[in-house]
Write a protein that holds these residues in place. Structure first.
Motif, PDB file in Angstrom:
ATOM      1  N   ARG A 131       0.739  -1.196  -0.064  1.00 24.80           N
ATOM      2  CA  ARG A 131       0.021   0.054  -0.057  1.00 24.80           C
ATOM      3  C   ARG A 131       0.854   1.208   0.068  1.00 24.80           C
ATOM      4  O   ARG A 131       2.042   1.363   0.639  1.00 24.80           O
ATOM      5  N   ILE A 132       0.381   2.167  -0.906  1.00 20.25           N
ATOM      6  CA  ILE A 132       1.329   3.360  -0.865  1.00 20.25           C
ATOM      7  C   ILE A 132       0.564   4.966  -0.443  1.00 20.25           C
ATOM      8  O   ILE A 132      -0.700   4.789  -0.370  1.00 20.25           O
TER       9      ILE A 132
ATOM     10  N   SER B 108      -3.948   5.617   2.081  1.00 22.74           N
ATOM     11  CA  SER B 108      -3.319   4.406   1.756  1.00 22.74           C
ATOM     12  C   SER B 108      -3.906   3.700   0.740  1.00 22.74           C
ATOM     13  O   SER B 108      -5.280   3.580   0.823  1.00 22.74           O
ATOM     14  N   VAL B 109      -3.323   3.567  -0.492  1.00 21.48           N
ATOM     15  CA  VAL B 109      -3.998   2.929  -1.663  1.00 21.48           C
ATOM     16  C   VAL B 109      -3.170   1.621  -2.027  1.00 21.48           C
ATOM     17  O   VAL B 109      -1.938   1.577  -1.702  1.00 21.48           O
ATOM     18  N   PRO B 110      -3.910   0.572  -2.667  1.00 16.41           N
ATOM     19  CA  PRO B 110      -3.023  -0.583  -3.278  1.00 16.41           C
ATOM     20  C   PRO B 110      -2.192   0.121  -4.225  1.00 16.41           C
ATOM     21  O   PRO B 110      -2.615   0.426  -5.230  1.00 16.41           O
ATOM     22  N   ALA B 111      -0.844  -0.461  -3.828  1.00 16.31           N
ATOM     23  CA  ALA B 111       0.217   0.078  -5.052  1.00 16.31           C
ATOM     24  C   ALA B 111      -0.294  -0.562  -6.507  1.00 16.31           C
ATOM     25  O   ALA B 111       0.083   0.191  -7.350  1.00 16.31           O
ATOM     26  N   ALA B 112      -0.857  -1.599  -6.640  1.00 20.41           N
ATOM     27  CA  ALA B 112      -1.018  -2.099  -7.847  1.00 20.41           C
ATOM     28  C   ALA B 112      -1.997  -1.285  -8.730  1.00 20.41           C
ATOM     29  O   ALA B 112      -2.081  -1.348  -9.867  1.00 20.41           O
ATOM     30  N   ASN B 113      -2.873  -0.445  -7.995  1.00 16.80           N
ATOM     31  CA  ASN B 113      -3.762   0.617  -8.885  1.00 16.80           C
ATOM     32  C   ASN B 113      -2.724   1.697  -9.308  1.00 16.80           C
ATOM     33  O   ASN B 113      -3.349   2.458 -10.403  1.00 16.80           O
TER      34      ASN B 113
END
Length: 177
Positions: free
Chosen positions: A93-94, A136-141
Motif C-alpha cells: 500500500r502506498i 493508503s491505496v493499493p500500489a497495484a492501482n
C-alpha cells in the motif's frame, strides 16, 4: 544512601542543558536552525522517505520558466537515478503525506501509472486543503506498466491551480513478489 531533592534537580538541569546543547550543535552542524516546513513523505508498505522539495521558490509561486526548468531537471534526475526511490511490490500500500504548512495552502499528488481509462495517471491525492495525508491505496492501482513509476506531489492552492509553490518527485521501482 539517598540523594537529596536538590541534587536530583541539579542533575536534571545538567541533563536538560546538555540535551539542548547537543540539539543546537546538530542544527548548527547541518546549517539549519530548524527543520524545513516544506517536506513530503512517501510511504510504501511500512517504510517511508521524507524529502525537501525538488523545486521551490522560497514560498513564492514558481514562474512558468521555473516550472519548465523543474520538469527538465526532474527528467534528467530520473534518467540518472537522482530521484528519491523506493522498491514496491503490487501488494504494498502506498501513500503520500505533506507538512501542515503545505496542507494549509493546498496540494495534490498523482503517479504516471494507472490504466488508459484514467488517462495514464493515478490520483493519490486530489487538489485539497487541510489534509496532510493522501490515504493508503493499493500500489497495484497506481503503478506504471514499465516498472518505474513516478509520483509527483505539488503544493498549489486549489483556487489558483496555476500557482505552483513546490514540487516533489519520487520513483517507485516495481519488484516481483
Amino acid at each position: 544512601m539517598s540523594l537529596s531533592t536538590r541534587v536530583i534537580a541539579a542533575l536534571g538541569a545538567v541533563v536538560v542543558i546538555g540535551a539542548g546543547t547537543v540539539g543546537g550543535s546538530i542544527a548548527f552542524a547541518t546549517g539549519q536552525d530548524q527543520p524545513s516546513d516544506h517536506r513530503a513523505t512517501l510511504t510504501v508498505g511500512t517504510s517511508s522517505t521524507e524529502v525537501e522539495p525538488f523545486c521551490f521558490n522560497n514560498g513564492q509561486p514558481l514562474t512558468e520558466e521555473q516550472q519548465d526548468e523543474c520538469q527538465t531537471k526532474a527528467g534528467e534526475a530520473l534518467e540518472k537515478g537522482g530521484l528519491p526511490t523506493s522498491d514496491v511490490v503490487a501488494s504494498d500500500r502506498i501513500g503520500v503525506g505533506v507538512t501542515p504548512t503545505v496542507a494549509d495552502r493546498g496540494w495534490w499528488a498523482n503517479t504516471n501509472g494507472g490504466g488508459q481509462a484514467q488517462g495514464g495517471r493515478f490520483i493519490l491525492a486530489p487538489a485539497a486543503k487541510g489534509s496532510t495525508f493522501s490515504g493508503s491505496v493499493p500500489a497495484a492501482n497506481a503503478l506504471n506498466a514499465s516498472g518505474k513509476t513516478v509520483i509527483t506531489v505539488v503544493e498549489s492552492d486549489p483556487k489558483q491551480p496555476d500557482a505552483i509553490y513546490a514540487v516533489w518527485y519520487f520513483k517507485l521501482n516495481t519488484q516481483v513478489a
